[in-house]
Design an enzyme around this catalytic site. Structure first.
Site, mmCIF file in Angstrom:
data_model
loop_
_atom_site.group_PDB
_atom_site.id
_atom_site.type_symbol
_atom_site.label_atom_id
_atom_site.label_comp_id
_atom_site.label_asym_id
_atom_site.label_seq_id
_atom_site.Cartn_x
_atom_site.Cartn_y
_atom_site.Cartn_z
ATOM 1 N N HIS A 66 17.413 -18.706 -32.425
ATOM 2 C CA HIS A 66 18.647 -18.837 -32.854
ATOM 3 C C HIS A 66 18.928 -20.540 -33.041
ATOM 4 O O HIS A 66 19.576 -20.505 -34.039
ATOM 5 C CB HIS A 66 19.707 -18.564 -31.673
ATOM 6 C CG HIS A 66 19.715 -19.538 -30.378
ATOM 7 N ND1 HIS A 66 18.846 -19.173 -29.390
ATOM 8 C CD2 HIS A 66 20.414 -20.613 -30.045
ATOM 9 C CE1 HIS A 66 19.032 -20.349 -28.587
ATOM 10 N NE2 HIS A 66 20.039 -21.135 -28.892
ATOM 11 N N LYS B 180 23.339 -17.490 -33.028
ATOM 12 C CA LYS B 180 23.284 -16.391 -31.927
ATOM 13 C C LYS B 180 24.124 -15.296 -32.543
ATOM 14 O O LYS B 180 23.949 -14.247 -32.056
ATOM 15 C CB LYS B 180 24.106 -16.746 -30.517
ATOM 16 C CG LYS B 180 22.907 -17.455 -29.643
ATOM 17 C CD LYS B 180 23.691 -17.546 -28.206
ATOM 18 C CE LYS B 180 22.450 -18.233 -27.079
ATOM 19 N NZ LYS B 180 23.138 -18.656 -25.811
ATOM 20 N N HIS C 228 18.145 -28.277 -29.945
ATOM 21 C CA HIS C 228 18.674 -28.513 -28.675
ATOM 22 C C HIS C 228 17.872 -27.582 -27.648
ATOM 23 O O HIS C 228 18.325 -27.860 -26.489
ATOM 24 C CB HIS C 228 20.225 -27.869 -28.524
ATOM 25 C CG HIS C 228 20.491 -26.391 -28.509
ATOM 26 N ND1 HIS C 228 20.487 -25.655 -30.051
ATOM 27 C CD2 HIS C 228 20.756 -25.457 -27.848
ATOM 28 C CE1 HIS C 228 20.716 -24.580 -29.675
ATOM 29 N NE2 HIS C 228 20.852 -24.222 -28.456
HETATM 30 FE FE LIG Z 1 21.009 -22.687 -27.601
HETATM 31 FE FE LIG Z 2 24.071 -22.739 -25.511
#
Ligand SMILES: [Fe+2]
Ligand SMILES: [Fe+2]
Length: 382
Positions: free
Chosen positions: A273, A248, A297
């Site tokens: 990201h 990010k 993730h």
């Molecule tokens: Fe994330």
């Molecule tokens: Fe996160």
């Protein structure tokens, strides 16, 4: 020559020489172990076992100086009573070990009953009967950090000055090992602290996600433990959790903290990201093993996630674990565009997503942690 003639008698010079060679080879084996492991506990245990074997002792122990109190604490003990002995603290200067630590000198006591320095508390607690002791200081760079001692020669014989020298050589190597393992531990600790700072810096880009990375890490580590993963895997998950949103860093703050709905274009930028995070870590060799947890993730168990659209167990376990932790924290944190959801609603969302967005096994583990009271969310209103 008969068979009996070929076997040297216990006291013959040849038998003694063989005995010496055996001791030296044990010492050499130990040296290579000392140079090859940083697991302090395992290392000290091996050192003590070898000390007992080489010196023919009934029991042995390592006491390390507790830097906070100055007392000697039994770190490793061999022999039958090792569990009881680990509870005992020996004040500096007291007892034979305390004397050795204070003076920095080795000591051979052939009969402890005749030595007023003998500290009988350990014997009282363990019911072990100490008769003789060889104790030598453990010195790292000239500073005494503890004491190594062996007790009672097996068969009732006496320790000799030669035994003191052997134990001193062993203690010297042990001290180096203890120092190396401690330095390594310090290095690990400061490394994790640095990664924590970095994670906090990422979270600070968006004030509404303050503490997000550390909460995700907390949940992910608990999940790893609940799923009975190895210590190494849990360590990996801890660092991956802290860094999961490192990508990010490349996203403009105007997108990260936008109060309204993101445009398609902004959402595409946001979705990059995990890949950006993977690219950031790739050149850093010692962190490369964290990439799967970070890059994956936002994958979904049903294959509809990003960036790879991986499905089920194709998604690395670290990614599946961080995915659940991340979603739960996102739901239970206040956002610019909505207040936080209650724990109950967020849990219901996890359950609804089991087998679709999330790995059902990880969701089950999360529920069990929640029921045990181990999950602490951001209080409402913050
Ligand atoms: Fe994330
Ligand atoms: Fe996160």
């Amino acid at each position: 020559m008969t068979e009996a003639d070929k076997t040297p008698k216990a006291s013959s010079p040849l038998a003694q020489a063989r005995e010496e060679i055996k001791k030296l080879s044990s010492l050499l084996q130990l040296s290579s172990l000392i140079n090859s492991t940083l697991n302090l506990e395992l290392l000290l245990k091996r050192i003590m076992e070898s000390a007992s074997a080489i010196l023919g002792a009934e029991a042995s122990s390592i006491l390390l100086i507790d830097p906070k109190t100055g007392d000697l604490v039994f770190d490793i003990a061999t022999g039958e009573k090792q569990d009881q002995i680990k509870q005992i603290r020996v004040p500096m200067g007291q007892g034979i070990a305390g004397w050795v630590a204070q003076q920095g000198q080795s000591l051979l006591v052939a009969d402890v009953s005749k030595d007023p320095r003998f500290f009988s508390k350990a014997d009282e607690a363990t019911k072990f009967v100490t008769k003789s002791i060889v104790a030598v200081p453990l010195k790292a760079r000239g500073i005494t950090i503890g004491v190594v001692e062996v007790l009672n020669r097996v068969g009732g014989g006496e320790f000799t000055q030669h035994d003191v020298e052997l134990l001193e050589s062993l203690a010297h190597q042990s001290a180096i090992a203890v120092e190396n393992a401690r330095l390594y531990q310090n290095l690990q600790d400061s490394f994790v602290a640095t990664v924590r700072c970095l994670a906090a810096a990422i979270d600070a880009k968006d004030p509404y996600t303050a503490g997000h990375s550390s909460r995700v890490t907390e949940y992910a580590v608990l999940l790893g433990q609940e799923l009975e993963l190895s210590l190494e895997k849990v360590d990996e998950i801890r660092l991956s959790g802290l860094l999961h949103d490192v990508g990010k860093i490349g996203i403009p703050e105007s997108i990260l903290s936008k109060p309204g709905k993101l445009t398609d274009e902004e959402f595409e930028a946001m979705k990059r990201h995990p890949e950006v995070g993977a690219n950031i870590l790739y050149p850093i060799e010692p962190l490369r093993h964290l990439i799967p947890g970070i890059q994956r993730h936002h994958e979904r168990f049903d294959g509809r996630g990003y960036p790879g659209g991986l499905k089920g167990e194709e998604i690395p376990l670290a990614g599946r674990i961080i995915g659940v932790a991340d979603a739960f924290d996102a739901m239970t944190s206040n956002r610019v565009y909505r207040p936080r959801l209650s724990d109950e609603v967020a849990l219901a969302e996890l359950k609804k997503g089991a087998g679709m967005q999330f790995d059902g096994k990880v969701v089950d583990a999360f529920f069990s942690l929640y029921q045990k009271g181990k999950i602490h969310t951001v209080p409402a209103g913050l």
